[in-house]
Design an enzyme around this catalytic site. Structure first.
Site, PDB file in Angstrom:
ATOM      1  N   ASP A   8      -1.532   2.835 -10.163  1.00 42.92           N
ATOM      2  CA  ASP A   8      -0.598   1.780  -9.770  1.00 42.92           C
ATOM      3  C   ASP A   8      -0.677   0.534 -10.660  1.00 42.92           C
ATOM      4  O   ASP A   8      -1.622  -0.249 -10.557  1.00 42.92           O
ATOM      5  CB  ASP A   8      -0.859   1.358  -8.336  1.00 42.92           C
ATOM      6  CG  ASP A   8      -0.988   2.541  -7.378  1.00 42.92           C
ATOM      7  OD1 ASP A   8      -1.596   3.556  -7.770  1.00 42.92           O
ATOM      8  OD2 ASP A   8      -0.496   2.438  -6.249  1.00 42.92           O
ATOM      9  N   GLU A  39       5.157   1.466  -9.072  1.00 49.24           N
ATOM     10  CA  GLU A  39       5.857   0.859  -7.938  1.00 49.24           C
ATOM     11  C   GLU A  39       5.485  -0.591  -7.677  1.00 49.24           C
ATOM     12  O   GLU A  39       6.163  -1.266  -6.905  1.00 49.24           O
ATOM     13  CB  GLU A  39       5.632   1.693  -6.672  1.00 49.24           C
ATOM     14  CG  GLU A  39       4.232   1.660  -6.142  1.00 49.24           C
ATOM     15  CD  GLU A  39       4.199   1.452  -4.626  1.00 49.24           C
ATOM     16  OE1 GLU A  39       5.242   1.623  -3.975  1.00 49.24           O
ATOM     17  OE2 GLU A  39       3.129   1.100  -4.117  1.00 49.24           O
ATOM     18  N   ASN A  40       4.412  -1.092  -8.300  1.00 48.55           N
ATOM     19  CA  ASN A  40       4.021  -2.494  -8.150  1.00 48.55           C
ATOM     20  C   ASN A  40       4.160  -3.274  -9.449  1.00 48.55           C
ATOM     21  O   ASN A  40       3.600  -4.362  -9.594  1.00 48.55           O
ATOM     22  CB  ASN A  40       2.566  -2.605  -7.677  1.00 48.55           C
ATOM     23  CG  ASN A  40       2.325  -1.980  -6.329  1.00 48.55           C
ATOM     24  OD1 ASN A  40       1.486  -1.096  -6.195  1.00 48.55           O
ATOM     25  ND2 ASN A  40       3.046  -2.417  -5.310  1.00 48.55           N
ATOM     26  N   HIS A  68       7.015   0.864  -2.197  1.00 48.75           N
ATOM     27  CA  HIS A  68       7.704  -0.319  -2.740  1.00 48.75           C
ATOM     28  C   HIS A  68       8.871   0.064  -3.669  1.00 48.75           C
ATOM     29  O   HIS A  68       9.325  -0.774  -4.459  1.00 48.75           O
ATOM     30  CB  HIS A  68       6.720  -1.209  -3.488  1.00 48.75           C
ATOM     31  CG  HIS A  68       5.715  -1.893  -2.605  1.00 48.75           C
ATOM     32  ND1 HIS A  68       6.058  -2.873  -1.706  1.00 48.75           N
ATOM     33  CD2 HIS A  68       4.372  -1.714  -2.464  1.00 48.75           C
ATOM     34  CE1 HIS A  68       4.968  -3.287  -1.060  1.00 48.75           C
ATOM     35  NE2 HIS A  68       3.935  -2.589  -1.507  1.00 48.75           N
ATOM     36  N   HIS A 153       1.170   9.425  -2.525  1.00 52.36           N
ATOM     37  CA  HIS A 153       1.109   7.980  -2.328  1.00 52.36           C
ATOM     38  C   HIS A 153       0.929   7.706  -0.835  1.00 52.36           C
ATOM     39  O   HIS A 153       1.871   7.819  -0.056  1.00 52.36           O
ATOM     40  CB  HIS A 153       2.410   7.360  -2.851  1.00 52.36           C
ATOM     41  CG  HIS A 153       2.341   5.878  -3.032  1.00 52.36           C
ATOM     42  ND1 HIS A 153       1.798   5.293  -4.152  1.00 52.36           N
ATOM     43  CD2 HIS A 153       2.742   4.859  -2.238  1.00 52.36           C
ATOM     44  CE1 HIS A 153       1.880   3.975  -4.053  1.00 52.36           C
ATOM     45  NE2 HIS A 153       2.444   3.689  -2.887  1.00 52.36           N
ATOM     46  N   HIS A 180      -5.213   1.338  -4.339  1.00 53.16           N
ATOM     47  CA  HIS A 180      -5.604   0.490  -5.466  1.00 53.16           C
ATOM     48  C   HIS A 180      -7.101   0.407  -5.710  1.00 53.16           C
ATOM     49  O   HIS A 180      -7.539  -0.336  -6.595  1.00 53.16           O
ATOM     50  CB  HIS A 180      -5.046  -0.934  -5.311  1.00 53.16           C
ATOM     51  CG  HIS A 180      -3.568  -1.026  -5.437  1.00 53.16           C
ATOM     52  ND1 HIS A 180      -2.909  -2.211  -5.719  1.00 53.16           N
ATOM     53  CD2 HIS A 180      -2.592  -0.089  -5.310  1.00 53.16           C
ATOM     54  CE1 HIS A 180      -1.603  -2.000  -5.759  1.00 53.16           C
ATOM     55  NE2 HIS A 180      -1.396  -0.703  -5.506  1.00 53.16           N
TER      56      HIS A 180
END
Length: 277
Positions: A8, A39-40, A68, A153, A180
């Site tokens: 991520d 996605e972040n 996200h 995820h 994370h």
């Protein structure tokens, strides 16, 4: 074949280390395929078209998403013209984009990249196991695809481990994302699928899961939101998982974590010389 999955990417710091290090890793490790969870990437929340193109230009062959996916509203539109951007396959029917993509490796092989989202402590989406089964049956490893990578995820490590075992022998790699924090359980499962519960993030580790520390700290103490979360600045660490596969079967023969730069740097430039795990 050699593949690298990068965990991520969070904010500007994460993007910077990807742009700095990825081209050299592709060259030095003769990587056949690179997949990034992005996605972040846009300030910690979602992805933009410019950032997606930045990852592709840096050498990514596919970019996966997660919960996200739509935080940047433009993603609902540009995903239709971004064939290597993959959102969770178990979103409801009619959701823009695709949950799996068949992409070419640098040596002309075919790689199926699947994105899936868990349901424990997350949004109640379609059954990820039924959807994974459908995608794996539609493009079998060793027949329609030379590599299969599934990005699971989700929050719960148990759900990630269950997906790894569910796909064992049918995927080259099942990699957990979202929390994370890199785990230490990377291994090759009994039937030949490489697995890790969470690959970790690529961003500033002097943070709270990639966010500047002050706001999360005060929310935990006061239960009051005083400002929006902001992606942390500072020196980033690139977290990933590297896998080598058998050319005939597409199953894993070696796996090792990749943690480069910043707090978690393990200084492992000769990854492919390490013994199998």
């Amino acid at each position: 074949m050699r593949l690298l999955f990068i965990g991520d990417v969070v904010g500007r710091a994460g993007r910077a280390i990807v742009n700095e290090r990825l081209p050299g890793l592709i060259r030095d490790w003769t990587l056949d395929l690179v997949v990034i969870n992005g996605e972040n990437a846009a300030g910690g929340f979602g992805i933009t078209e410019a950032i997606y193109n930045e990852f592709i230009d840096a050498g990514a062959d596919a970019v996966t998403l997660g919960n996200h996916s739509w935080d940047q509203r433009e993603a609902l539109v540009f995903i239709e013209r971004a064939p290597r951007l993959v959102r969770p396959a178990n979103y409801p029917a009619g959701t823009p984009g695709r949950g799996a993509a068949l992409v070419d490796t640098r040596t002309g092989k075919r790689a199926l990249v699947i994105n899936m989202m868990g349901r424990i402590f997350m949004d109640p989406l379609d059954d990820p196991f039924a959807v994974a089964d459908r995608e794996l049956n539609a493009c079998p490893l060793g027949e329609a695809a030379d590599l299969v990578i599934l990005d699971m995820h989700c929050e719960a490590t148990s759900e990630k481990q269950a997906m790894g075992l569910f796909c064992d022998g049918r995927a080259s790699l099942v990699v957990g994302t979202h929390t994370h924090v890199p785990t230490a359980d990377h291994r090759i499962l009994p039937a030949g699928t490489a697995f890790i519960s969470d690959v970790g993030m690529t961003g500033a580790f002097d943070s709270i899961i990639g966010m500047a520390k002050e706001e999360p700290l005060q929310r935990f103490q006061s239960k009051i939101s005083r400002a929006r979360f902001e992606a942390a600045d500072g020196t980033a660490t690139l977290c990933g998982i590297a896998v080598e596969t058998d050319d005939k079967t597409g199953l894993a023969t070696r796996i090792a974590p990749v943690r480069l730069g910043g707090i978690l740097d393990e200084a492992k430039p000769a990854f492919w010389g390490q013994a199998a795990v």
